[in-house]
Design a protein around this motif. Structure first.
Motif, short mmCIF file in Angstrom:
data_model
loop_
_atom_site.label_atom_id
_atom_site.label_comp_id
_atom_site.label_asym_id
_atom_site.label_seq_id
_atom_site.Cartn_x
_atom_site.Cartn_y
_atom_site.Cartn_z
N LEU A 194 0.82 -1.21 0.00
CA LEU A 194 0.00 0.00 0.00
C LEU A 194 0.86 1.27 0.00
O LEU A 194 0.64 2.19 -0.79
CB LEU A 194 -0.91 -0.02 1.24
N ASP A 195 1.87 1.29 0.88
CA ASP A 195 2.68 2.52 0.99
C ASP A 195 3.60 2.73 -0.21
O ASP A 195 4.09 3.84 -0.41
CB ASP A 195 3.46 2.58 2.32
N GLY A 196 3.79 1.71 -1.02
CA GLY A 196 4.59 1.87 -2.24
C GLY A 196 3.73 2.15 -3.45
O GLY A 196 4.23 2.20 -4.58
N GLY A 254 14.83 -14.36 -0.14
CA GLY A 254 15.59 -14.63 -1.36
C GLY A 254 15.48 -13.51 -2.36
O GLY A 254 15.50 -13.71 -3.56
N GLU A 255 15.36 -12.29 -1.82
CA GLU A 255 15.27 -11.11 -2.69
C GLU A 255 16.62 -10.39 -2.71
O GLU A 255 17.24 -10.24 -3.76
CB GLU A 255 14.17 -10.16 -2.16
N ALA A 256 17.07 -9.96 -1.52
CA ALA A 256 18.36 -9.26 -1.42
C ALA A 256 19.39 -10.13 -0.70
O ALA A 256 20.49 -9.68 -0.41
CB ALA A 256 18.18 -7.94 -0.68
N THR A 307 3.31 -6.42 -8.96
CA THR A 307 4.04 -5.15 -9.13
C THR A 307 5.00 -4.86 -7.98
O THR A 307 5.93 -4.09 -8.14
CB THR A 307 3.08 -3.95 -9.22
N ASP A 308 4.73 -5.38 -6.80
CA ASP A 308 5.45 -5.02 -5.57
C ASP A 308 5.02 -3.62 -5.11
O ASP A 308 4.36 -3.47 -4.10
CB ASP A 308 6.97 -5.10 -5.74
N ASN A 309 5.38 -2.60 -5.91
CA ASN A 309 5.09 -1.21 -5.53
C ASN A 309 4.79 -0.40 -6.78
O ASN A 309 5.69 -0.13 -7.57
CB ASN A 309 6.29 -0.62 -4.80
O1 LIG Z 1 10.36 -5.62 -2.15
C1 LIG Z 1 10.35 -5.37 -0.95
N1 LIG Z 1 11.12 -6.09 -0.10
C2 LIG Z 1 11.13 -5.90 1.22
N2 LIG Z 1 10.41 -4.94 1.81
C3 LIG Z 1 9.65 -4.17 1.01
C4 LIG Z 1 9.58 -4.34 -0.36
N3 LIG Z 1 8.75 -3.40 -0.87
C5 LIG Z 1 8.31 -2.69 0.18
N4 LIG Z 1 8.86 -3.15 1.31
C6 LIG Z 1 8.70 -2.62 2.66
C7 LIG Z 1 8.70 -1.11 2.70
C8 LIG Z 1 7.35 -0.76 3.20
O2 LIG Z 1 7.37 0.41 4.02
C9 LIG Z 1 6.93 -1.98 3.97
C10 LIG Z 1 5.46 -2.16 4.21
O3 LIG Z 1 4.71 -2.09 3.05
O4 LIG Z 1 7.46 -3.04 3.18
#
Ligand SMILES: O=c1[nH]cnc2c1ncn2[C@H]1C[C@H](O)[C@@H](CO)O1
Ligand SMILES: [Zn+2]
Length: 329
Positions: A14-16, A198-200, A276-278
């Motif tokens: 949501l915040d992204g 397993g993202e970063a 989309t993630d964000n």
């Molecule tokens: O892709 C992501 N990986 C890990 N954390 C993430 C990613 N995208 C957003 N976030 C974090 C930043 C936001 O403030 C939080 C809650 O949505 O989740």
């Protein structure tokens, strides 16, 4: 063509995904100090820069949107607008995630935060042919007690808008064990479990998210391509991967779209979904994300249908909603 196809999204923060203009509107209405009231400048701050070099750098984009997500009305509005945008590209169902403890700065309780977001969902569901559920995020930068608090406070909303728990934020090696107690408790209460892993960091985190935290879905999971045991556990247990290629290109989890394992995993029979993630931070929507993937891997009609049906099966929605979703394809 892609815009008209029915869609499902399982991994969207949501915040992204706040409209940049809304950041300005809310800042004015609520007298919140922000660096500028000019749209291009706000866009510059919240959208990921071209030279982003890591997840940590990417995560800096969330500070500004969260500043204007501290009231009931702003949370309701932002949620409604996200679903309005999603419905305009024919999304039928969305699981929206957010970290409740990022919205308590002006004194809102976790209950008030979740209620406001559910209000936004209800309003959108009445106006558009879309449904949504919520995933509560526990920040890995916060403590185990914070995570337990989120689990406890969210409990009364289970299956009334809230369906699952997640761990998010910067990823360190071996985080799973630290949060085991919170995720165990969540599972006991009836939360479904999805974990960013397993993202970063390495695929070992995926293995641990499945073995230690009993994750049913994994956010990203890129790292399994280098860790056979992790790959096998995901494949053999039908663990769903919520994949987000553009975000991964931006955070340098992969070097390019061509390097992204989405299609390879799909062809090998893994349960993959596209997300989309964000939307704002990554500057995309689900249609453009399908276009990105299609231009590199050439997604056939049959692939699209298969991907849609995997997404339906992988939702944390009830059986009626799943049946409703199956009828669109
Ligand atoms: O892709 C992501 N990986 C890990 N954390 C993430 C990613 N995208 C957003 N976030 C974090 C930043 C936001 O403030 C939080 C809650 O949505 O989740
Ligand atoms: Zn994410």
């Amino acid at each position: 063509m892609l815009k008209k196809l029915p869609k499902i999204e399982l991994h969207c923060h949501l915040d992204g995904s706040v409209r940049p203009q809304t950041i300005i509107d809310i800042a004015k209405e609520e007298n919140i100090e922000i660096p500028s009231h000019e749209l291009p400048e706000i866009e510059n701050i919240v959208k990921v820069p071209f030279n982003c070099d890591s997840l940590v750098e990417y995560l800096k984009r969330f500070d500004l949107p969260n500043r204007v997500m501290q009231s009931k009305e702003s949370l309701r509005r932002i949620t409604f607008e996200l679903l309005e945008d999603a419905s305009s590209e024919n999304l039928k169902y969305m699981e929206i995630r957010f970290a409740p403890l990022l919205h308590t700065l002006n004194g809102l309780s976790v209950s008030e935060i979740i209620e406001s977001i559910i209000d936004g969902i209800k309003e959108a569901e009445e106006k558009y042919p879309i449904k949504a559920n919520l995933i509560l995020g526990c920040m890995r930068t916060m403590t185990l007690d914070d995570a337990i608090y989120v689990v406890e406070e969210g409990k009364k909303f289970l299956n009334k808008g809230v369906v699952a728990i997640d761990l998010c934020g910067a990823e360190n090696e071996g985080f799973a064990i630290e949060f085991k107690e919170a995720i165990d408790l969540a599972r006991e209460y009836g939360y479904r479990v999805t974990i960013h892993a397993g993202e970063a960091a390495s695929g070992v985190n995926v293995l641990e998210a499945v073995e230690i935290l009993k994750a049913e879905r994994i956010g990203h999971g890129i790292g399994i391509r280098d860790v056979k045991e992790a790959y096998d556990i995901v494949k053999n247990n039908n663990i769903v991967l919520e994949m987000c290629p553009t975000s991964n290109v931006q955070t340098k989890a992969v070097s390019s779209y061509e390097d992204h394992p989405f299609y390879k995993f799909y062809k090998d029979g893994l349960k993959v979904t596209l997300n989309t993630d964000n939307r704002t931070v990554s500057n995309i929507n689900l249609t453009s994300e399908f276009n990105n993937v299609d231009s590199v891997f050439e997604i056939s009609e049959e692939d699209y249908k298969n991907l849609y049906l995997v997404s339906v099966d992988s939702t944390f929605a009830d059986d009626n909603t799943k049946q409703w979703l199956r009828e669109f394809i």
